[in-house]
Design an enzyme around this catalytic site. Structure first.
Site, PDB file in Angstrom:
ATOM      1  N   GLU A   1       0.873  -1.665   0.245  1.00 51.56           N
ATOM      2  CA  GLU A   1       0.236   0.160  -0.140  1.00 51.56           C
ATOM      3  C   GLU A   1       0.935   1.088   0.041  1.00 51.56           C
ATOM      4  OE1 GLU A   1      -3.046   0.024   2.853  1.00 51.56           O
ATOM      5  OE2 GLU A   1      -3.976  -1.767   1.597  1.00 51.56           O
TER       6      GLU A   1
ATOM      7  N   GLU B   1      -4.385  -9.602   0.954  1.00 48.29           N
ATOM      8  CA  GLU B   1      -5.433  -8.586   2.723  1.00 48.29           C
ATOM      9  C   GLU B   1      -6.492  -8.976   2.094  1.00 48.29           C
ATOM     10  OE1 GLU B   1      -4.184  -4.900   4.697  1.00 48.29           O
ATOM     11  OE2 GLU B   1      -2.203  -5.263   3.769  1.00 48.29           O
TER      12      GLU B   1
HETATM   13  C1  GAL Z   1      -4.210  -1.921   5.208  1.00 45.83           C
HETATM   14  C2  GAL Z   1      -3.106  -1.800   5.895  1.00 45.83           C
HETATM   15  C3  GAL Z   1      -2.410  -2.604   6.679  1.00 45.83           C
HETATM   16  C4  GAL Z   1      -3.750  -2.931   7.724  1.00 45.83           C
HETATM   17  C5  GAL Z   1      -4.841  -2.903   7.473  1.00 45.83           C
HETATM   18  C6  GAL Z   1      -6.058  -2.281   8.260  1.00 45.83           C
HETATM   19  O1  GAL Z   1      -4.681  -0.855   4.404  1.00 45.83           O
HETATM   20  O2  GAL Z   1      -2.217  -2.360   5.057  1.00 45.83           O
HETATM   21  O3  GAL Z   1      -1.785  -2.826   7.376  1.00 45.83           O
HETATM   22  O4  GAL Z   1      -3.391  -1.041   8.428  1.00 45.83           O
HETATM   23  O5  GAL Z   1      -5.437  -1.509   6.385  1.00 45.83           O
HETATM   24  O6  GAL Z   1      -7.632  -2.265   7.800  1.00 45.83           O
END
Ligand code: GAL
Length: 944
Positions: free
Chosen positions: A440, A515
């Site tokens: 990100e 993610e």
């Molecule tokens: C993502 C990020 C993670 C965490 C997550 C929380 O954007 O890569 O590290 O912050 O969001 O929702």
């Protein structure tokens, strides 16, 4: 040299111990764990006085070699500092404050806390005269962060990253046959991530001894190819270094041992030793017939033993564990391991655990990986930095695939050096199937800059390890920039773009969900209560652009081209307490809480990720006061059908949709709620939630995975009713007492708990101020305090003529005791300012302690709150040479406030205690008590 290795190691490392002791017999290489007996104190970020005068010297450590000043000097007196063992995280020891960092879980350390952002560590070691001629180095697993290391006052280097391992050669600086001082200054004033990162030496430290001719740090690289006859051709590359003067040939012997330690193949080669301070790379091919492949179910590990023989003697023996396996990403069919398709059922995680922060003992790495495996997970993304090496060992040994990720994207030395170190350190781990070079990076994700940087990092990664692909986690649209060039597309959240559309455009690019989720749930909570900051544990879409775990899995499970998904996150962690904020201090994203207690989502995943029948009924059935009101009853299961009963009355049978769950609305009546699961029309499972009676007794249990051979044990604390039923709503405060061990930390998974994680003595160091002197007339020192004329006091040591000193001097100073009470232990650590010395505190003569003639433990009846007066009567020290610098500092007052009893509230039925054994020879006895409940005591046995 005392070897602490065998004492501190757990069963998983018994193998390693045998290797080490074997190595000691066979070669000059020794790896000695030096985690025990460090001294620690907080310093100060910018007030050099509070940083013990470090870097104040006219010539400091950057001006002249060996001029480390303040605590960096080997002369520094650290007797009043706290004693501790590594790994250590000073952030987790601190209290919470709203003004502290959101990302770091509101712990009052690091950023914004200059008095708690610098940590000093000192350790003394003896190095034998027999080691002269060897190359000796200090190996650090990692220090958070910006560490400077000194050895005998010599500055060895700075390591900015909190996530790299590093090594310093101390050979030239050693006092052979005597005492040596290691000093580390860690500066955690800056954060690298947006999640809890701890502070201090939170990984292991080793002293390493080798022959001048040796395999370098992370000096082997093992790859293998499996041919059609089911044989593996292993390529073993080794880099050796010559830090000595030997010229001539050496033999390099490469031996592979199988899972049982049996030698399977061995090759040797005579080569020319590299020149002085040069390195050289050698490569050998070794054939392994019918290899036992490494996979998730059978994580078979081979060992490569690399030996260097010089003049008939083995001078180095270096051990590398590795696995033989194949990995493949396919844009149509996703990921396969050893030729078999394998959907990645992954979680993202940070290294942070209840009670202990980032300072995870090795046992906890295994504990956590096992919990994830029990959930059905087969893959782990190290978000967002290279992990502690022992985590990768656990993944190798337990069968968990890993994405290893570097911290920051970029193409200069800082970024590429960190990436290189990660790959060189980790590339022999069979568990690692993919490198991630970023996450990100909003500023560059969609742009040509991101594209260029990715191209460089990707190519650079390939130049160090050509066997694994590269990914980046992308979140702001999946079209241009990094997404268009990255080898394996890493989708961060379905809600952030159209994954199918991206795939259509980039048909040859495999992809996975790096993610997914970021759902909110609090363990054991079934009604969201925003006022209390509790989120119900029913799986739900958390925010407009995020999806539930079920929605996420349905998407990934039904698209063969997607290799799988990584849930954000496996465990809760400190920091990012979204959707709330203060006073919530941990995240809500985990499938498990910070202790590893499962939230209900775990059972959804077990149902669809695992291979065993599952039936899980939620919520609990203790809803006193809600009689007649509707409660949502959910079932997670992989049975074909499930029937629900309340107090034996059927509430209907429902069919389970693939990757789904079942729901009923049930009017609450106390009693028994039961679910029965059917497969092919047959009852195969049942799960029950019963209304419990009043809490009656505390129950302690040792995590089933812990063996008596483990140094650290995880204990679950709960409360039961008179029938022994677990009470899911219990929130009692439990007090613990331990014998034969130490409580490392406690936790309960409550995201809003501001209770202490650790119970440690508080140490305050107080200076002696207004230090004055008067000349004495005789060398006979008084045994009772006499009265001195108020007019004759002058500033101590000012304009002292060392050639014409008085026969004795009396010195006077003050020290403040704040909120003094007799429970505090006050000691004066005297630094010699005289030959013969008598000390008086508030008029009373005090005597030196038996263990240390320069330590005075001050009796409580002579001390008072506020200002105290100390007199030191002494015959003077004499200068031998004119230029001798004489000590004028009388020493320091140490005030210890002993820790209160360790306690923790249960949170919805559970708390956790992490115990470390004092020694393997005796058991640890842990007792738990609480008002109105029966106590419980358990024994954790010593070594079997
Ligand atoms: C993502 C990020 C993670 C965490 C997550 C929380 O954007 O890569 O590290 O912050 O969001 O929702």
């Amino acid at each position: 040299m005392k070897t602490t290795f065998s004492k501190e190691i757990l069963p998983y490392f018994i193998f390693l111990i045998s290797i080490c002791s074997f190595a000691q017999n066979k070669s000059d290489r020794e790896l000695i764990l030096i985690d025990k007996d460090w001294r620690f104190s907080l310093g100060h970020l910018y007030d050099t006085q509070k940083d013990f005068g470090h870097a104040e010297g006219y010539f400091s450590y950057l001006a002249k070699t060996g001029f480390g000043d303040g605590p960096a000097s080997s002369q520094f007196d650290d007797r009043a500092w706290r004693k501790l063992d590594l790994p250590h995280d000073w952030a987790v020891e601190q209290s919470f404050s709203e003004s502290a960092s959101y990302s770091h879980g509101f712990k009052t350390a690091g950023k914004g806390f200059p008095e708690k952002s610098i940590g000093w560590y000192r350790k003394k070691i003896i190095i034998s005269k027999d080691d002269l001629g060897k190359i000796i180095s200090l190996k650090f697993g990692g220090v958070f962060r910006n560490s400077k290391v000194f050895f005998n006052g010599h500055f060895l280097g700075t390591e900015e990253s909190g996530y790299n391992g590093f090594e310093y050669d101390i050979t030239s600086y050693i006092n052979y046959g005597g005492e040596n001082t290691i000093v580390v200054r860690a500066d955690a004033s800056m954060e690298e991530g947006w999640f809890y990162e701890g502070a201090g030496i939170y990984r292991h430290v080793y002293l390493q001894k080798t022959n001048p001719l040796h395999v370098i740090e992370n000096g082997t690289y093992i790859t293998s190819e499996i041919n059609n006859n089911n044989n593996a051709e292993v390529t073993a590359e080794v880099t050796i270094e010559n830090k000595g003067n030997y010229k001539g040939s050496v033999e390099i012997i490469q031996t592979i041992q199988d899972v049982s330690g049996k030698q399977v193949v061995n090759v040797s080669e005579n080569v020319l030793a590299p020149d002085f301070y040069k390195t050289a790379k050698y490569s050998s091919k070794l054939k392994v017939n019918n290899p036992q492949l490494w996979d998730i179910e059978s994580p078979n590990l081979y060992h490569l033993i690399t030996e260097i023989k010089q003049g008939g003697k083995i001078v180095d023996r270096y051990e590398t564990s590795f696995g033989i396996r194949t990995i493949k990403f396919d844009p149509e069919n996703g990921f396969s391991l050893n030729g078999k398709p394998l959907k990645l059922k992954g979680t993202n995680n940070h290294q942070d655990h209840a009670g202990i922060g980032t300072a995870l003992p090795d046992e906890l790495q295994y504990y956590r990986i096992k919990k994830l495996k029990e959930m059905g997970s087969n893959a782990y993304r190290c978000s967002h930095h290279p992990p502690t090496p022992e985590l990768l060992d656990a993944c190798d040994k337990l069968g968990m695939l890993v994405i290893d990720e570097t911290r920051l994207m970029g193409i200069n030395d800082y970024h590429l050096k960190n990436l290189k170190r990660m790959i060189e350190r980790d590339r022999n781990h069979p568990s690692i199937f993919c490198w991630s070079v970023g996450n990100e990076e909003w500023n560059i994700e969609g742009s040509v800059i991101g594209e260029r940087i990715t191209n460089v990092m990707q190519g650079f990664a390939k130049s160090i390890d050509s066997t694994r692909p590269v990914t980046v986690g992308i979140s702001s649209g999946f079209k241009s920039g990094i997404s268009s060039v990255v080898e394996i597309m890493g989708y961060n959240y379905m809600g952030n773009g159209d994954i199918d559309a991206h795939r259509k455009e980039f048909k040859n690019q495999p992809g996975m969900g790096t993610e997914e989720g970021s759902t909110f749930a609090t363990r054991g909570v079934y009604f969201t209560d925003d006022a209390k900051h509790y989120q119900s544990a029913y799986d739900k879409k958390p925010r407009p652009s995020f999806y539930s775990i079920e929605e996420g899995w349905k998407f990934y499970a039904t698209r063969p081209y997607l290799a799988g998904m990584f849930i954000w996150t496996g465990f809760d962690y400190r920091g990012e307490p979204t959707p709330y904020g203060w006073p919530s201090v941990t995240s809500y994203f985990g499938m498990m809480d910070v202790c590893g207690f499962p939230k209900d989502n775990v059972f959804y995943l077990k149902s669809w990720w695992g291979d065993k029948p599952v039936l899980h009924l939620m919520p609990h059935w203790n809803w006193q006061g809600m009689e007649g009101k509707e409660i949502d009853v959910w079932v997670y299961s992989n049975c074909d059908e499930v029937e629900l009963f309340l107090n034996k009355k059927s509430l209907g049978k429902k069919k389970m949709e693939q990757y789904g769950h079942l729901e009923w609305k049930v009017k609450y009546a106390p009693g028994t709620l039961e679910a029965i699961g059917y497969k092919n029309g047959k009852k195969i499972l049942s799960d029950v939630q019963k209304t419990t009676e009043n809490p009656e007794a505390i129950k302690l249990s040792i995590d089933k995975e812990n063996s008596p051979n483990a140094n650290v044990s995880v204990i679950t604390v709960e409360v039961t009713d008179k029938k022994g039923l677990h009470i899911p709503t219990a929130n009692d405060e439990i007090t613990f007492a331990v014998k034969g061990g130490k409580i490392l930390g406690v936790g309960n998974g409550d995201p809003t708990s501001l209770e202490k994680d650790q119970f440690i003595d508080d140490i305050v160091l107080t200076a002696i101020t207004n230090f004055e002197e008067q000349k004495g007339t005789t060398a006979d020192l008084p045994q009772q305090l006499i009265s001195y004329s108020e007019n004759d006091w002058t500033t101590a040591f000012k304009d002292r003529d060392y050639k014409k000193q008085a026969p004795s001097y009396v010195y006077r100073g003050q020290f403040e005791l704040k909120e003094y009470s007799a429970t505090k232990i006050v000691s004066f650590f005297y630094k010699k300012i005289g030959v013969e010395t008598v000390v008086f505190v508030n008029g009373n003569k005090v005597s030196a302690s038996a263990e240390d003639p320069q330590k005075y433990v001050l009796n409580s009846n002579m001390l008072k709150d506020g200002k105290n007066t100390i007199y030191i009567v002494a015959t003077p020290l004499q200068k031998i040479k004119d230029w001798d610098v004489m000590n004028t500092d009388p020493g320091i007052i140490q005030v210890i406030t002993p820790a209160e009893s360790c306690k923790r509230k249960l949170f919805n039925g559970y708390a956790q205690v992490i115990i470390q054994k004092e020694s393997f020879d005796k058991p640890v006895i842990l007792s738990a008590s609480a008002k109105g409940l029966k106590s419980h005591t358990i024994t954790i046995l010593g070594k079997e």
